[in-house]
Motif scaffolding. Structure first.
Motif, PDB file in Angstrom:
ATOM      1  N   GLY A   1       0.795  -1.225   0.000  1.00 40.68           N
ATOM      2  CA  GLY A   1       0.000   0.000   0.000  1.00 40.68           C
ATOM      3  C   GLY A   1       0.827   1.274   0.000  1.00 40.68           C
TER       4      GLY A   1
ATOM      5  N   ILE B   1      -2.241   5.701  -1.854  1.00 39.63           N
ATOM      6  CA  ILE B   1      -2.731   5.015  -3.050  1.00 39.63           C
ATOM      7  C   ILE B   1      -3.872   4.071  -2.716  1.00 39.63           C
ATOM      8  N   ASP B   2      -4.617   3.671  -3.765  1.00 40.42           N
ATOM      9  CA  ASP B   2      -5.493   2.507  -3.656  1.00 40.42           C
ATOM     10  C   ASP B   2      -5.230   1.671  -4.900  1.00 40.42           C
ATOM     11  N   LEU B   3      -6.174   0.865  -5.305  1.00 46.49           N
ATOM     12  CA  LEU B   3      -5.893  -0.013  -6.446  1.00 46.49           C
ATOM     13  C   LEU B   3      -5.920   0.761  -7.764  1.00 46.49           C
ATOM     14  N   LYS B   4      -6.417   1.985  -7.730  1.00 47.15           N
ATOM     15  CA  LYS B   4      -6.550   2.740  -8.976  1.00 47.15           C
ATOM     16  C   LYS B   4      -5.631   3.939  -9.049  1.00 47.15           C
ATOM     17  N   GLN B   5      -5.546   4.708  -7.951  1.00 48.69           N
ATOM     18  CA  GLN B   5      -4.969   6.041  -8.069  1.00 48.69           C
ATOM     19  C   GLN B   5      -3.890   6.324  -7.038  1.00 48.69           C
TER      20      GLN B   5
END
Lengths: 100, 818
Positions: A13, A54-58
């Motif tokens: 992460g 962050i996350d899984l997209k941005q």
């Protein structure tokens, strides 16, 4: 593809910055285990993107919370797009590809 | 074969419905009939044409090419005489017949002309010099005639009559308005408001107004010479304009066998009674007993009918419109919505009048909701009132704020008067034009526009203005963003619901909250969730470092060049020579580019690279001052009674005690405190999240909800207590209540007014809810779990925690001052 460091240098992460041929590349380890690599410097005001959340997209730049798509590099908040690099992991090593 | 859609009526309702159908991709073979010889024009603008401020060409909505471009067959100047509901055909005056599968009747309304003797001349229609005011042709004829005459009488003091009177003034010198009711615009305004409007119109515009005047005869044999009233008065004139209301054009429908009362009776899908394929919209339709004569309900009806006909939502229903109007009536601003006067005994009614300026304001509140408002002469607050009225919003505690801007910046900016390039968001440099552009691009939620433009995402002070611009640009079609009530954007729940769900499922890490409640993780929600979980679970919280913002990962505040600032704790702003010497040595050793005194009475070392943070902390060997988190920051104090000759309480000692106890406590927003030794307020306690003021007699006042940042607010007095111990307890209890109930990033200056200081006092001071002891216990647990983060420097919490993220060449360079 060439090795630029070890996968366990990056906690899940988070992101870390790597120097590659005098360029700085931000590498992120997503919580689903995959990796992404972008230019390290925010095109808006020079913020350190590897310090962003962050996350899984941005990724969000820590300075002004501008957002970019981690996979395409496209800005999600009206800024110039980021350069993104192909990146993968083999034998615990982070492999960075060339820009196509 | 495509479905054949026939529309009778080419006015605003008919054309708008067709536009809405096309916008939904409706695939119909469309034929429209209009009895006027034109394309479709904006009838509301006729008064501007009459007043000479608008060209005829400027009022056309769709010219003839629009019909051709969209494959619509338009028959202008063709009146439909009859519908055969069984054969599904319509018959025109000229004998032609047209078959339909679906039929929309949008025949609108016509001027109501009362049966006054002399108004008609046998065989000639109206008496020469008598005009209705309804169509473009009426308007043209009226202008032509008025130009060659001197005195006009307008019959009817409603909206249309007033507009006609104002417009006629441009063409002849004397205008008299005759209104049968006791005051102007009696359909929308109460008596006092109508009277205020009359006074303004007479004084400012020079239009003579006669109320309670019933016209009994139009005088003059060949040309009009005057009108006679029922009290015998004769008003000489040579032009008469009748604007005495409208009547639905429903005769053709009635003759064709449709149910007609005051209009064509329709159900919630705008379908005519007992008909499967015939609909009616606009001023000719009667829905739930109402026939509307304004444009907004017509837009609503057109949307429902289009949703239904195109199948986008076959079950779309129209439930009637709350009629709220804001107009410039004859140059005077008038807004009216809902009730004109209180109806129930316990309706709250507030009225403000300033007759000299022609201002009248009235609001009516029932059960805490706005049910009516009238504004004449000053409509500054109308945007807020319309919203409150439409959506049933909660109203401000201070009811006067419904009518006036209190305490806000003087003179609210008018959105329509702002230039396109005017900067709205001064933090992110966003102009009004940029905001409008995004709205026109289809984004109609305030938060959506804020995301796209970043307007309002800096200090946040411009948010209300951004909201007003979005509303203005969207023309009242702002969509509500359900996410506005969420604690964080990524989990669709308000805070209390979220807390309950977290407890229920025992969710102790941010990733588990996403997995259980949110589906996908969201970077923008992580920080708020981390703060909430830490507050809820204390020591049991499972700390995932990626949920922390960079400041919380490295316990320092990131600066514009990617370096960090280090602020050691200096309780109550009191320091010692030894401490200062240590700081000086560290600053020299590490070549700190800037040493600065902060507003919170501490010393800031700026420009420390991330990788040097642990070393700097070790050399300082002082606790963290928490100048980087959404947390308890500092307690500012004055010298108090020790040295100050005015001081009445030991503010420094109390400040130090508060800081010692509550240091580092995290919350939904920053918590800045102060203790000042007398009401001179040197420590600025009145404008802190929690401020304590010593007053004579050894007592302490506690203020909460103050602010002096982007938003300035004096705190509300929570209570006055006798001892410093009570101050410490109540401080903890208030902060805990705030931590548990405030939204993410909601500072106390917004939180306290939202809850209301009386309610906060009930809970925190009087313990009316019986939760004081649990609040105290929760705060005790948080205090006990405190650990100075700067002590965790020997071993990094994660690999590369302090590794540089800076580029090889530092960008941008912050100039170093000598």
């Amino acid at each position: 593809m060439r090795a630029i460091g070890y996968a366990d240098e990056i906690p899940p992460g988070e992101g870390r910055t790597f120097a590659v041929d005098g360029e700085m590349v931000a590498v992120f380890r997503l919580r689903d285990g995959s990796f992404r690599a972008t230019q390290a410097v925010c095109p808006h005001k020079g913020g350190p993107l590897a310090d962003g959340q962050i996350d899984l997209k941005q990724v969000l730049c820590p300075l002004h919370l501008n957002a970019w798509d981690l996979t395409t590099g496209c800005s999600l908040s009206g800024q110039p797009d980021l350069t993104v690099y192909p990146v993968g992991v083999a034998d615990g090593k982070i492999l960075l590809g060339d820009l196509s | 074969m495509r479905t054949r859609l026939v529309v009778i009526g080419n006015g605003m309702a008919g054309a708008r419905t067709v536009e809405e159908i096309l916008a939904r991709g409706g695939d119909f073979d469309i034929t429209m009939f209009g009895d006027e010889p034109y394309g479709n024009y904006n009838r509301i603008m006729l008064s501007n044409v009459l007043a000479g401020v608008e060209d005829e060409s400027g009022i056309f909505l769709n010219d003839l090419s629009w019909y051709a471009d969209n494959g619509i067959t338009l028959h202008t100047g063709t009146r439909i005489e009859r519908i055969d509901r069984f054969a599904k055909r319509v018959y025109a005056e000229d004998g032609t017949e047209t078959p339909y599968d679906k039929l929309i009747i949008a025949t609108g309304s016509r001027a109501f002309v009362p049966p006054i003797p002399g108004i008609h001349r046998p065989g000639r229609g109206y008496h020469q010099g008598v005009f209705a005011f309804r169509t473009l042709d009426d308007t043209r004829a009226m202008i032509r005639y008025a130009r060659e005459h001197q005195r006009a009488v307008v019959i009817g003091g409603g909206l249309l009559g007033l507009e006609a009177a104002r417009g006629l003034q441009n063409h002849l010198p004397h205008v008299t308005l005759i209104h049968a009711a006791g005051h102007l615009m009696n359909a929308q305004l109460n008596e006092v408001a109508g009277e205020t409007l009359r006074a303004t119109i007479e004084a400012k515009l020079g239009i003579e107004v006669v109320v309670d005047g019933r016209t009994t005869e139009i005088l003059g044999k060949n040309a009009v010479t005057g009108v006679k009233l029922d009290d015998g008065r004769i008003i000489p004139c040579d032009v008469v304009v009748v604007a005495a209301g409208i009547r639905a054009n429903a005769e053709m429908a009635a003759a064709s066998g449709l149910a007609v009362e005051r209009g064509i009776v329709v159900d919630d899908q705008m379908r005519c009674l007992d008909e499967d394929d015939i609909y009616a919209v606009g001023e000719c339709a009667q829905h739930r007993g109402e026939v509307y004569g304004l444009v907004a309900p017509l837009w609503d009806q057109a949307k429902v009918l289009a949703d239904h006909l195109t199948g986008v939502n076959p079950f779309a229903e129209y439930h009637g419109s709350q009629v709220a109007t804001k107009l410039k009536v004859a140059g005077v601003d008038v807004a009216a919505m809902g009730l004109k006067a209180p109806e129930h005994e316990d309706d709250e009614s507030l009225t403000f009048t300033e007759p000299k300026k022609g201002i009248y304001k009235n609001v009516i509140i029932r059960d805490g909701r706005l049910v009516g408002a009238t504004m004449v002469g000053d409509v500054k607050k109308v945007a807020f009132l319309m919203q409150a009225f439409d959506r049933g919003l909660a109203l401000p505690e201070e009811r006067a704020e419904l009518m006036f801007d209190l305490g806000g910046p003087a003179g609210e900016v008018k959105v329509d008067e702002m230039a396109d390039d005017e900067q709205v968001c001064n933090c992110n440099g966003v102009s009004k034009g940029a905001i409008c552009g995004v709205v026109q691009g289809g984004c109609k939620t305030v938060t959506g526009v804020m995301d796209k433009t970043r307007a309002g995402k800096g200090c946040g002070t411009c948010k209300p203005l951004v909201q007003r611009i979005v509303e203005w640009a969207a023309g009242g079609e702002v969509e509500e963003d359900p996410a506005a009530s969420y604690y964080v954007p990524g989990i669709p729940m308000p805070k209390p619901e979220l807390i309950e769900a977290i407890r229920l499922h025992s969710l102790k890490s941010v990733s588990s909250v996403f997995a259980k409640l949110g589906g996908e993780e969201d970077a923008k929600s992580k920080m708020g969730l981390a703060s909430l979980l830490k507050m809820m679970w204390g020591g049991e919280y499972v700390d995932e470092r990626d949920a922390r913002f960079i400041n919380d990962r490295v316990h320092a505040n990131i600066q514009r060049d990617g370096t960090f600032s280090v602020v050691p704790q200096m309780k109550g702003g009191v320091t010692t020579p030894a401490q200062l010497r240590r700081i000086a040595e560290v600053a020299e050793k590490h070549e700190v580019p800037m040493v600065k005194l902060t507003g919170g009475q501490r010393i800031d070392l700026l420009g420390i690279p991330k990788e040097k943070l642990p070393e700097v902390w070790a050399d300082l060997d002082m606790p963290s001052g928490y100048a980087y988190g959404k947390s308890f920051r500092t307690v500012k104090t004055c010298v108090g009674s020790d040295f100050c000759r005015f001081g009445v309480g030991d503010s420094t000692a109390l400040g130090i005690a508060l800081e010692e106890r509550y240091q580092g406590i995290e919350g939904p927003g920053k918590m800045k405190l102060a203790v000042t030794g007398c009401p001179r307020n040197c420590a600025e306690a009145y404008v802190k999240d929690l401020g304590v003021v010593a007053i004579d007699g050894g007592k302490w006042e506690i203020y909460v909800g103050g602010a002096a940042g982007a938003h300035i607010r004096k705190g509300d007095l929570l209570t006055t207590v006798e001892t410093p111990e009570e101050v410490i307890t109540l401080t903890g209890r208030f902060l805990q209540y705030y931590r548990e109930n405030a939204n993410w990033l909601e500072r106390t200056y917004a939180f306290v007014p939202r809850i209301g200081i009386e309610r906060v006092r009930e809970i925190v001071v009087d313990d009316a809810d019986g939760i004081a002891s649990s609040l105290d216990a929760a705060m005790d647990a948080s205090v006990a779990a405190y650990r100075d983060p700067w002590k965790d420097r020997e071993q990094p919490a994660t690999p590369g925690q302090f590794r540089t993220s800076l580029p090889l060449t530092v960008l941008p360079q912050v100039p170093v001052r000598a």
